[in-house]
Scaffold this motif. Structure first.
Motif, PDB file in Angstrom:
ATOM      1  N   LEU A 380      -1.552  -0.317  13.671  1.00  0.00           N
ATOM      2  CA  LEU A 380      -0.721  -1.135  12.788  1.00  0.00           C
ATOM      3  C   LEU A 380      -1.561  -1.794  11.705  1.00  0.00           C
ATOM      4  N   THR A 381      -2.744  -2.283  12.084  1.00  0.00           N
ATOM      5  CA  THR A 381      -3.638  -2.897  11.088  1.00  0.00           C
ATOM      6  C   THR A 381      -4.061  -1.874  10.044  1.00  0.00           C
ATOM      7  N   ALA A 382      -4.449  -0.672  10.521  1.00  0.00           N
ATOM      8  CA  ALA A 382      -4.865   0.374   9.578  1.00  0.00           C
ATOM      9  C   ALA A 382      -3.698   0.774   8.675  1.00  0.00           C
ATOM     10  N   ALA A 383      -2.474   0.893   9.246  1.00  0.00           N
ATOM     11  CA  ALA A 383      -1.312   1.287   8.433  1.00  0.00           C
ATOM     12  C   ALA A 383      -0.989   0.236   7.383  1.00  0.00           C
ATOM     13  N   ASN A 384      -1.039  -1.029   7.755  1.00  0.00           N
ATOM     14  CA  ASN A 384      -0.778  -2.102   6.779  1.00  0.00           C
ATOM     15  C   ASN A 384      -1.812  -2.092   5.671  1.00  0.00           C
ATOM     16  N   GLN A 385      -3.072  -1.890   6.041  1.00  0.00           N
ATOM     17  CA  GLN A 385      -4.121  -1.838   5.017  1.00  0.00           C
ATOM     18  C   GLN A 385      -3.889  -0.664   4.072  1.00  0.00           C
ATOM     19  N   LYS A 386      -3.489   0.486   4.647  1.00  0.00           N
ATOM     20  CA  LYS A 386      -3.232   1.654   3.795  1.00  0.00           C
ATOM     21  C   LYS A 386      -2.038   1.400   2.879  1.00  0.00           C
ATOM     22  N   ARG A 387      -0.991   0.747   3.387  1.00  0.00           N
ATOM     23  CA  ARG A 387       0.173   0.441   2.535  1.00  0.00           C
ATOM     24  C   ARG A 387      -0.216  -0.473   1.386  1.00  0.00           C
ATOM     25  N   ARG A 388      -1.075  -1.460   1.705  1.00  0.00           N
ATOM     26  CA  ARG A 388      -1.491  -2.356   0.607  1.00  0.00           C
ATOM     27  C   ARG A 388      -2.281  -1.592  -0.450  1.00  0.00           C
ATOM     28  N   ARG A 389      -3.146  -0.679   0.006  1.00  0.00           N
ATOM     29  CA  ARG A 389      -3.914   0.100  -0.990  1.00  0.00           C
ATOM     30  C   ARG A 389      -2.989   0.985  -1.815  1.00  0.00           C
ATOM     31  N   LEU A 390      -1.995   1.655  -1.158  1.00  0.00           N
ATOM     32  CA  LEU A 390      -1.075   2.519  -1.884  1.00  0.00           C
ATOM     33  C   LEU A 390      -0.222   1.724  -2.861  1.00  0.00           C
ATOM     34  N   GLN A 391       0.205   0.503  -2.437  1.00  0.00           N
ATOM     35  CA  GLN A 391       1.015  -0.322  -3.327  1.00  0.00           C
ATOM     36  C   GLN A 391       0.224  -0.728  -4.562  1.00  0.00           C
ATOM     37  N   GLN A 392      -1.068  -1.103  -4.318  1.00  0.00           N
ATOM     38  CA  GLN A 392      -1.909  -1.442  -5.486  1.00  0.00           C
ATOM     39  C   GLN A 392      -2.090  -0.240  -6.385  1.00  0.00           C
ATOM     40  N   GLN A 393      -2.303   0.945  -5.769  1.00  0.00           N
ATOM     41  CA  GLN A 393      -2.464   2.166  -6.578  1.00  0.00           C
ATOM     42  C   GLN A 393      -1.189   2.483  -7.351  1.00  0.00           C
ATOM     43  N   LEU A 394       0.010   2.323  -6.712  1.00  0.00           N
ATOM     44  CA  LEU A 394       1.289   2.588  -7.388  1.00  0.00           C
ATOM     45  C   LEU A 394       1.506   1.623  -8.545  1.00  0.00           C
ATOM     46  N   ASN A 395       1.124   0.334  -8.329  1.00  0.00           N
ATOM     47  CA  ASN A 395       1.272  -0.643  -9.415  1.00  0.00           C
ATOM     48  C   ASN A 395       0.409  -0.258 -10.608  1.00  0.00           C
ATOM     49  N   GLN A 396      -0.810   0.184 -10.310  1.00  0.00           N
ATOM     50  CA  GLN A 396      -1.694   0.600 -11.413  1.00  0.00           C
ATOM     51  C   GLN A 396      -1.119   1.823 -12.140  1.00  0.00           C
ATOM     52  N   LEU A 397      -0.564   2.795 -11.365  1.00  0.00           N
ATOM     53  CA  LEU A 397       0.007   4.002 -12.007  1.00  0.00           C
ATOM     54  C   LEU A 397       1.213   3.645 -12.854  1.00  0.00           C
ATOM     55  N   ASN A 398       2.057   2.698 -12.381  1.00  0.00           N
ATOM     56  CA  ASN A 398       3.228   2.291 -13.177  1.00  0.00           C
ATOM     57  C   ASN A 398       2.796   1.630 -14.467  1.00  0.00           C
ATOM     58  N   GLU A 399       1.740   0.786 -14.376  1.00  0.00           N
ATOM     59  CA  GLU A 399       1.261   0.149 -15.613  1.00  0.00           C
ATOM     60  C   GLU A 399       0.758   1.187 -16.607  1.00  0.00           C
TER      61      GLU A 399
END
Length: 873
Positions: A380-399
């Motif tokens: 669960l910790t690893a999955a949450n960390q991966k989601r946070r990284r993907l969300q940051q990456q998605l935000n950067q791609l949207n910008e």
């Protein structure tokens, strides 16, 4: 020379420590009391010897009792040496080893290797600390020059001492303005003798006549003095005898009533009498005690009420009395179990209050469940960390996608319009080829038209770089969104699994991160529950045992009904003791009666021995014995006093026995005193005449006789010549030694002053540019051009001047003296800028000299250069 390694056996609070040093700059960092001053004193002591035990504060003997001493590995002239010093006489036991050639060297070679540096020069120049900074300002220019000569010429310390001794000896012989030197006194005596001799020449004849009369009277005076001395001795002897007449009379009195001594009344007899009296007294006392004991036994025969109640039921109570110690122990255990039960209940209630849900404690995990929860938490910790990284990456791609959106004009592609033109051209060529003559031309024209159309439709690209980048960003965004959805599904699945475990084990809404602590508390609660069950069972059993025992006791002895075990136990113990006492009472009465008979016999025997002692001396009582004993002691004392008086009289006893009475002794004393007075009168007359002649001679020869004065004058002149020659030899020798040593080292003083000026400018940020050594002190020039004495400087600036002089001294004389610089927190009075300048100067000097800097300043950790050693490690 540079030090390679310090090894401490035991010195101060250090023991079994080793410090590795480099040939350049070494920083030894440590807080207060870390041992910086101890290491400085260690280097000094190993090289130059331990101080004597008269100075314990400087010895640094080990605090833990380990072996006192250590060793230093150093390199000099390319050769490695190892010197060790341990506790012993004359500064310690020294061993020296040449490790390069593996040779054991005599300990005396250490002084040669260190020469010309001794302990005084090392501590004043090379071992620098804050208290020693500033000592150079108390020294004169001559003392600084002597220090240079000491280093500049080998063996100069001996010649400097010789020159100083010669100079001091010469000053005791002559000073131009002095009064006490020998030659000054001789010159003054020479003037006085010359004047006296001139005066004596005028009264020579009269002097000789008076001198002959004086000699005659002196002979008469000598004979009279001898006679007077004899008469004084006689008078003194008779006077002493007269003074001892009272002692002589007492000696005669003590001998007049001598009586014979009687045996049986000595000190040993008195001691024996007291022993017999003591036996009689002790026997009477023992008899009285045994009589009282017999009466007590007879009184104890009366029985208390409880014992009377015990006698009818003795068969029932005796087993209960045997069980009393066990019941007492059970009652104590009951109290301990009750206290333990309260403590366990309190601890269990605290855990239930913290973790129980609706009054029900959660169930513990099995080992498999614990492993499963741990794995789920990690996933669960690893999955949450991966989601946070993907969300940051998605935000950067949207910008980036928003930034790359083209305008409507930019979306139009000019090449797309050209595709139609190329297609139209191809059709025109294809149709036109149909009208060409010849089949070959038609075929070529048709192929050309088709090729042009194909190029326009399929080879001309309608997209732009911006559009291609937008397509790439769109694909990346879709991929990230897909991964986020997958991650969300994984997180939900993991949370569902954890919720299932929480429901199955009754954890309720307890956060997952607290499950580990809750499992420990659940285990502790279960253990407390088991302990409570065991304690309750044991407590109930103990209570039942005590209750049963009390029921049995009260049934047998109803008088004890209503009392608890704490009250009943002492009464039962007393009952048991009384029972045992009654069993032995009959035997005790018989024993007491027998002892009374024996005591009475002992009293009769002691009295009989006392009566026998008195009857053998014809005495009726003890008082009569002591009366005779006292008379015997007084007789013995008189004999001892008479012997002491005889010893005091000594040889005078025989002389006093020659006089019939005191009057005869008095007459002889008066005659001796009269003769002595007559002789004394004659002597006084002769002495008066001699005094008169002496006055006349003194008047005539106030300066002495001619011959005597001439002889004295000649002797004085001879002494003056010898004194003058000795003074010239000492003076010239001292000047020659000073000139020779000055030639050997005099050129170094200007170099040291110039180098010190350079260092002082660096230390003070060029605020002071020049140092001048005057005849008595030092002064410095400011950058503005004015001069200042040392007394006008601040303490920190003055210490920087002293540091500059000592560093210059060591650098200039590096060819003759290769000693390391040891600095113990010498910069405590420097401000931050000048302390940094001092660090930079040490780094510069360490290129030619080894520098060992001991400090508490943590700023040295940031310095690039130097070997850093932490003392606390």
């Amino acid at each position: 020379m540079h030090l390679n390694r310090l090894t401490i056996y035991g010195f101060g609070h250090f023991h079994d420590r080793t410090f590795d040093l480099t040939a350049g700059l070494n920083y030894l960092l440590g807080a207060n009391e870390a041992g910086k001053s101890t290491l400085t004193q260690f280097i000094t002591a190993i090289f130059f010897g331990f101080p004597t035990k008269k100075h314990p504060a400087l010895r640094y003997e080990p605090l833990d009792g380990s072996r006192f001493g250590g060793e230093i590995a150093f390199t000099q002239a390319g050769v490695d040496y190892l010197v060790s010093r341990t506790d012993g006489p004359h500064g310690g036991k020294v061993t020296l080893h040449d490790t390069t050639h593996d040779l054991a060297l005599p300990a005396a070679n250490l002084k040669r290797l260190l020469a010309p540096v001794d302990a005084q020069l090392f501590t004043s120049v090379y071992a620098i600390n804050e208290p020693r900074l500033g000592t150079v300002f108390a020294a004169s220019k001559q003392e600084l020059i002597d220090r240079l000569r000491h280093v500049g010429a080998v063996g100069s310390d001996f010649w400097l001492q010789q020159a100083q001794h010669l100079e001091q000896a010469a000053e005791t012989q002559y000073k131009p303005q002095g009064r006490n030197p020998l030659l000054n006194q001789q010159l003054r005596d020479h003037r006085e003798l010359t004047a006296k001799l001139a005066k004596a020449d005028a009264a020579y004849e009269t002097y000789w006549q008076l001198l002959q009369q004086q000699q005659t009277l002196r002979n008469t005076q000598t004979a009279t003095q001898q006679t007077l001395t004899h008469q004084r001795a006689v008078t003194e002897q008779v006077t002493q005898q007269a003074a001892l007449w009272a002692t002589y009379t007492e000696w005669q009195r003590l001998g007049s009533d001598e009586q014979a001594a009687v045996s049986g009344f000595t000190a040993d007899d008195a001691t024996r009498l007291e022993q017999l009296r003591g036996q009689v007294s002790a026997s009477n006392q023992t008899l009285a005690q045994d009589q009282q004991h017999l009466q007590d036994l007879q009184q104890d025969a009366q029985l208390p009420p409880l014992f009377q109640a015990y006698l009818p039921v003795a068969s029932q109570v005796d087993p209960l009395l045997m069980q009393l110690p066990e019941m007492t122990q059970t009652a104590n255990e009951q109290q301990q179990l009750a206290a333990s039960q309260q403590d366990l209940e309190a601890r269990s209630a605290a855990l239930e209050h913290q973790y129980a849900i609706n009054g029900q404690m959660p169930r513990p995990f099995s080992l498999a469940t614990t492993q499963q929860v741990t794995a789920l938490q990690e996933r669960l910790t690893a999955a949450n960390q991966k989601r946070r990284r993907l969300q940051q990456q998605l935000n950067q791609l949207n910008e980036r996608f928003q930034q790359q959106q083209p305008s409507r004009r930019q979306q139009r592609n000019p090449l797309a319009d050209k595709q139609i033109i190329w297609l139209a051209i191809g059709l025109v060529v294809l149709v036109g080829s149909m009208f060409l003559p010849g089949t070959w031309f038609k075929l070529v024209g048709a192929l050309l038209g088709v090729a042009i159309g194909y190029y326009g439709v399929f080879l001309v690209d309608s997209s732009t770089p911006a559009s291609r980048e937008l397509e790439t960003l769109t694909a990346d965004i879709r991929d990230s969104q897909a991964q986020l959805r997958e991650g969300g599904q994984l997180v939900d699945d993991l949370n569902n699994q954890l919720d299932t475990i929480a429901t199955a084990h009754g954890l309720g809404d307890l956060p997952v991160d607290q499950w580990s602590a809750a499992q420990g508390a659940i285990g502790e609660w279960e253990q407390l529950t088991r302990q409570l069950e065991d304690t309750g069972s044991r407590l109930a059993k103990a209570q039942q045992t005590v209750t049963t025992y009390l029921t049995q006791v009260t049934q047998a002895l109803p008088t004890l009904t209503g009392e608890d075990l704490a009250t009943i136990a002492p009464q039962l113990t007393q009952l048991q003791t009384l029972k045992q006492s009654l069993q032995h009472q009959e035997g005790d009465l018989a024993t007491a009666t027998a002892r009374l008979k024996a005591d009475q016999a002992a009293v009769d025997t002691a009295r009989q021995q006392l009566n026998t002692f008195l009857s053998t001396r014809n005495l009726r009582s003890v008082a009569a014995f002591y009366q005779r004993y006292q008379a015997q002691r007084e007789r013995t004392n008189r004999q001892q006093q008479r012997a002491a008086l005889a010893e005091q009289l000594g040889d005078n006893l025989a002389a006093l026995q020659q006089f019939a009475n005191h009057a005869a002794l008095t007459d002889q004393l008066a005659q001796a005193q009269a003769q002595q007075a007559a002789t004394q009168q004659r002597l006084d007359q002769t002495t008066t005449q001699l005094a008169t002649l002496a006055g006349q001679l003194a008047h005539l020869t106030a300066s002495g006789t001619q011959a005597t004065l001439r002889q004295k004058l000649a002797n004085l002149e001879t002494q003056m010549i010898a004194t003058t020659q000795d003074w010239l030899v000492k003076r010239l020798t001292s000047q020659w030694i000073a000139a020779t040593l000055a030639a050997a080292s005099g050129d170094r003083l200007p170099q040291i002053v110039a180098q010190a000026s350079n260092y002082y400018g660096k230390l003070t940020e060029n605020r002071y540019t020049e140092i001048e050594l005057t005849a008595t002190t030092l002064r410095v020039r400011r950058a503005a051009g004015d001069w200042r004495d040392v007394s006008q400087l601040s303490r920190g600036t003055a210490e920087q001047l002293d540091l500059a002089v000592k560093l210059a001294f060591a650098v200039v004389l590096n060819q003759q003296v290769t000693m390391p610089l040891v600095i113990d927190d010498g910069f405590v009075n420097f401000d931050a800028q000048r302390r940094q300048a001092a660090y930079a100067l040490l780094a510069e000097i360490s290129q030619t000299l080894q520098v060992i800097f001991l400090t508490a300043d943590p700023a040295v950790e940031q310095l690039a250069a130097g070997n850093l050693i932490r003392l606390h490690e």
